[in-house]
Motif scaffolding. Structure first.
Motif, PDB file in Angstrom:
ATOM      1  N   PRO A  43       9.686  10.994  -7.459  1.00 57.17           N
ATOM      2  CA  PRO A  43      10.856  11.854  -7.288  1.00 57.17           C
ATOM      3  C   PRO A  43      10.906  12.450  -5.884  1.00 57.17           C
ATOM      4  CG  PRO A  43       9.151  12.994  -8.523  1.00 57.17           C
ATOM      5  CD  PRO A  43       8.673  11.583  -8.353  1.00 57.17           C
ATOM      6  N   GLY A  44      12.064  12.946  -5.506  1.00 54.35           N
ATOM      7  CA  GLY A  44      12.196  13.593  -4.210  1.00 54.35           C
ATOM      8  C   GLY A  44      13.473  13.247  -3.490  1.00 54.35           C
ATOM      9  N   GLY A  45      14.149  12.184  -3.933  1.00 55.48           N
ATOM     10  CA  GLY A  45      15.445  11.862  -3.363  1.00 55.48           C
ATOM     11  C   GLY A  45      15.405  11.147  -2.034  1.00 55.48           C
ATOM     12  N   PHE A  46      14.229  10.685  -1.605  1.00 56.62           N
ATOM     13  CA  PHE A  46      14.136   9.919  -0.369  1.00 56.62           C
ATOM     14  C   PHE A  46      13.056   8.862  -0.549  1.00 56.62           C
ATOM     15  CE2 PHE A  46      11.461  13.663  -0.099  1.00 56.62           C
ATOM     16  CZ  PHE A  46      10.230  13.156   0.265  1.00 56.62           C
ATOM     17  N   GLN A  47      13.083   7.873   0.324  1.00 56.87           N
ATOM     18  CA  GLN A  47      12.129   6.787   0.191  1.00 56.87           C
ATOM     19  C   GLN A  47      10.763   7.204   0.701  1.00 56.87           C
ATOM     20  OE1 GLN A  47      13.369   2.628   0.918  1.00 56.87           O
ATOM     21  NE2 GLN A  47      11.695   2.557   2.379  1.00 56.87           N
ATOM     22  N   HIS A  48       9.728   6.899  -0.063  1.00 55.92           N
ATOM     23  CA  HIS A  48       8.365   7.250   0.286  1.00 55.92           C
ATOM     24  C   HIS A  48       7.652   6.063   0.937  1.00 55.92           C
ATOM     25  CE1 HIS A  48       9.641   9.859  -3.035  1.00 55.92           C
ATOM     26  NE2 HIS A  48       8.886  10.786  -2.482  1.00 55.92           N
ATOM     27  N   ARG A  49       6.477   6.325   1.455  1.00 58.81           N
ATOM     28  CA  ARG A  49       5.703   5.279   2.121  1.00 58.81           C
ATOM     29  C   ARG A  49       4.985   4.401   1.102  1.00 58.81           C
ATOM     30  NH1 ARG A  49       1.842   8.615   5.967  1.00 58.81           N
ATOM     31  NH2 ARG A  49       1.669   9.808   4.022  1.00 58.81           N
ATOM     32  N   VAL A  50       4.757   3.153   1.473  1.00 59.06           N
ATOM     33  CA  VAL A  50       3.944   2.267   0.655  1.00 59.06           C
ATOM     34  C   VAL A  50       2.483   2.687   0.817  1.00 59.06           C
ATOM     35  CG1 VAL A  50       3.596   0.511   2.463  1.00 59.06           C
ATOM     36  CG2 VAL A  50       3.513  -0.150   0.047  1.00 59.06           C
ATOM     37  N   ARG A  51       1.734   2.617  -0.274  1.00 61.00           N
ATOM     38  CA  ARG A  51       0.300   2.919  -0.205  1.00 61.00           C
ATOM     39  C   ARG A  51      -0.474   1.696   0.272  1.00 61.00           C
ATOM     40  NH1 ARG A  51      -1.295   4.912  -6.058  1.00 61.00           N
ATOM     41  NH2 ARG A  51       0.251   3.314  -6.621  1.00 61.00           N
ATOM     42  N   LEU A  52      -1.499   1.944   1.081  1.00 60.89           N
ATOM     43  CA  LEU A  52      -2.351   0.875   1.576  1.00 60.89           C
ATOM     44  C   LEU A  52      -3.793   1.211   1.223  1.00 60.89           C
ATOM     45  CD1 LEU A  52      -2.336  -1.786   3.263  1.00 60.89           C
ATOM     46  CD2 LEU A  52      -2.976  -0.367   5.218  1.00 60.89           C
ATOM     47  N   PHE A  53      -4.380   0.431   0.312  1.00 61.32           N
ATOM     48  CA  PHE A  53      -5.725   0.699  -0.187  1.00 61.32           C
ATOM     49  C   PHE A  53      -6.765  -0.086   0.620  1.00 61.32           C
ATOM     50  CE2 PHE A  53      -3.046   1.839  -3.730  1.00 61.32           C
ATOM     51  CZ  PHE A  53      -3.683   2.924  -4.306  1.00 61.32           C
ATOM     52  N   SER A  54      -7.851   0.610   0.990  1.00 66.86           N
ATOM     53  CA  SER A  54      -8.957  -0.051   1.694  1.00 66.86           C
ATOM     54  C   SER A  54     -10.251   0.661   1.365  1.00 66.86           C
ATOM     55  CB  SER A  54      -8.734  -0.040   3.207  1.00 66.86           C
ATOM     56  OG  SER A  54      -8.780   1.282   3.724  1.00 66.86           O
ATOM     57  N   GLY A  55     -11.281  -0.111   1.074  1.00 64.37           N
ATOM     58  CA  GLY A  55     -12.577   0.461   0.751  1.00 64.37           C
ATOM     59  C   GLY A  55     -13.437   0.633   1.986  1.00 64.37           C
ATOM     60  N   GLY A  56     -14.387   1.565   1.936  1.00 64.42           N
ATOM     61  CA  GLY A  56     -15.307   1.803   3.038  1.00 64.42           C
ATOM     62  C   GLY A  56     -16.572   0.985   2.897  1.00 64.42           C
TER      63      GLY A  56
END
Length: 452
Positions: free
Chosen positions: A242-255
């Motif tokens: 929710p929020g009414g605007f487009q959000h960023r794509v998540r980028l997953f990376s392990g350490g």
């Protein structure tokens, strides 16, 4: 009752604290090196991305009814074979436009897992391969992938409807759109020949236990490729937050182990730097809690691999047979997708693939020494490369997520960082091409075992 100091007093105290130098300068004077190209030219435009093409791919795949990996490979209208046929048709059209230089491979294999009833079953992956032009780098593969199989509520039932629009026709569409964009740019924009080989994959068997991703890595190795980077796009079709605007794509990376950086984490930082913080949200874990994707076989092999996933998943629309229960609609359907969001994800992937395929090879044997001395020493090696302008030495506070530039070097060897402690920062090195393209950074690890 909480005690609050007057605001003006708090402001004076904070200002005074910030004005006073809190730490010694490190280094005490600016480190300078040769000037290197600032950025690679020929950036892909967001307007180059075809949301219509993305939609058509997803509509074609969803129309197969189900793409369960245990469904029919031979029925042209229903089942996973229907999905494969649509993918092959789209990649073949790209190959035809390229005069056959773009290779289309249908990789048939067998695999066994608990979700195949512990019996070997036939599976197929589809790859579009755009060969690199540099003899020294053409066997380095820069990979983008999505899985084209889908899953209903009863994950062992191949007869139920499972349109899989978001999971993961969306990721497959991103991979195919990247193929269209980068093959076209290679033909039309000079200098457009990629140094490394680009691989655009659509894999099966993900829902059965990452079988297609495991096979993709095996295929690349069997054909003599070294994986330079792997971008996995899985569930990238919607923005339910929710929020009414487009959000960023998540980028997953392990350490890495013992708090050290990993190749995947360095790839994630490179993705964010190339695509921009306004598009990428770094998530420093390998994947969502208790779940996995086709990048993990690459991660487990010590390779640079990351996963793109939409901002906030809605589990009513994943792994659900389409239905309505108590007024709630379930099902992974096209009407829940956001094609502008998918277009942004496709653009980010394509731009990352482009720069990494144009870049020199990363440096090797990057080590840090200089303990119990006033100067840090960074050593690294690299093969001769007429298209490399030099190297950037990067650093960051141990608590910071991102690199910044410390200095540069024209050649491999040892760089002595005068007045820089070995203890207060992490360090990395990356190659810079004469075209401005940067390689993935390589973290500098201690050159010698830890001493007391």
């Amino acid at each position: 009752m909480r005690f609050s100091a007057p605001k003006v007093v708090v402001g004076i105290i904070v200002t005074a604290a910030l004005a006073a130098p809190q730490d010694p300068l490190d280094p005490p004077a600016e480190l300078t090196g040769p000037k290197l190209p600032e950025a690679v030219s020929g950036r892909i435009l967001r307007s180059d991305v075809s949301e219509e093409s993305l939609r058509e791919t997803i509509e074609d795949l969803a129309a197969c009814g189900t793409r369960h990996s245990l469904s029919s490979w031979n029925d042209p209208k229903r089942g996973i074979g229907c999905g494969r046929d649509h993918i092959v048709r789209r990649l073949s059209a790209i190959s035809k436009a390229q005069g056959g230089r773009f290779e289309v491979v249908v990789d048939r294999f067998q695999a066994t897992a608990a979700r195949t009833h512990n019996q070997p079953v036939p599976l197929e992956n589809v790859y579009g391969i755009l060969p690199g032009s540099d003899p020294a780098l053409s066997k380095t593969a820069i990979v983008v992938s999505g899985h084209f199989d889908s899953m209903p509520s009863d994950f062992m039932n191949p007869e139920l409807d499972a349109p899989g629009a978001d999971d993961d026709a969306s990721g497959t569409a991103v991979s195919l759109e990247c193929a269209r964009l980068l093959a076209q740019i290679s033909s039309e924009r000079a200098p457009g020949r990629y140094r490394a080989t680009l691989v655009f994959a659509a894999v099966s068997g993900e829902e059965q236990g990452l079988l297609g991703g495991t096979r993709l890595l095996e295929y690349l190795r069997q054909n003599g490729y070294t994986v330079g980077a792997m971008l996995d796009n899985d569930i990238v079709g919607a923005d339910f937050a929710p929020g009414g605007f487009q959000h960023r794509v998540r980028l997953f990376s392990g350490g890495g182990p013992d708090g050290e950086d990993s190749p995947s984490r360095e790839l994630a930082r490179a993705v964010e730097e190339i695509a921009g913080r306004e598009h990428i949200r770094l998530i420093f874990r390998s994947d969502r809690l208790g779940r996995g994707g086709d990048h993990l076989p690459f991660v487990n092999a010590g390779l640079a691999a990351v996963r793109f996933t939409e901002p906030l998943e809605d589990y009513h629309h994943e792994h659900q047979t389409p239905r309505v229960e108590n007024g709630v609609e379930f099902g992974d359907l096209i009407k829940f997708l956001n094609f502008h969001f998918i277009g942004d994800v496709a653009w980010g992937n394509a731009e990352v693939l482009r720069e990494l395929a144009l870049a020199p090879a990363p440096p090797g044997n990057v080590t840090l020494s200089g303990a119990v001395t006033p100067d840090a020493k960074i050593s690294f090696s690299a093969d001769n490369d007429a298209e490399r302008a030099g190297f950037e030495i990067l650093w960051r506070e141990t608590t910071d997520p991102r690199w910044s530039l410390l200095t540069t070097s024209a050649a491999p060897g040892e760089v002595i960082l005068k007045g820089v402690s070995t203890d207060n920062h992490f360090f990395a090195v990356r190659s810079v091409g004469t075209n401005g393209a940067r390689s993935i950074p390589v973290a500098a690890l201690p050159a010698h075992p830890r001493s007391r």
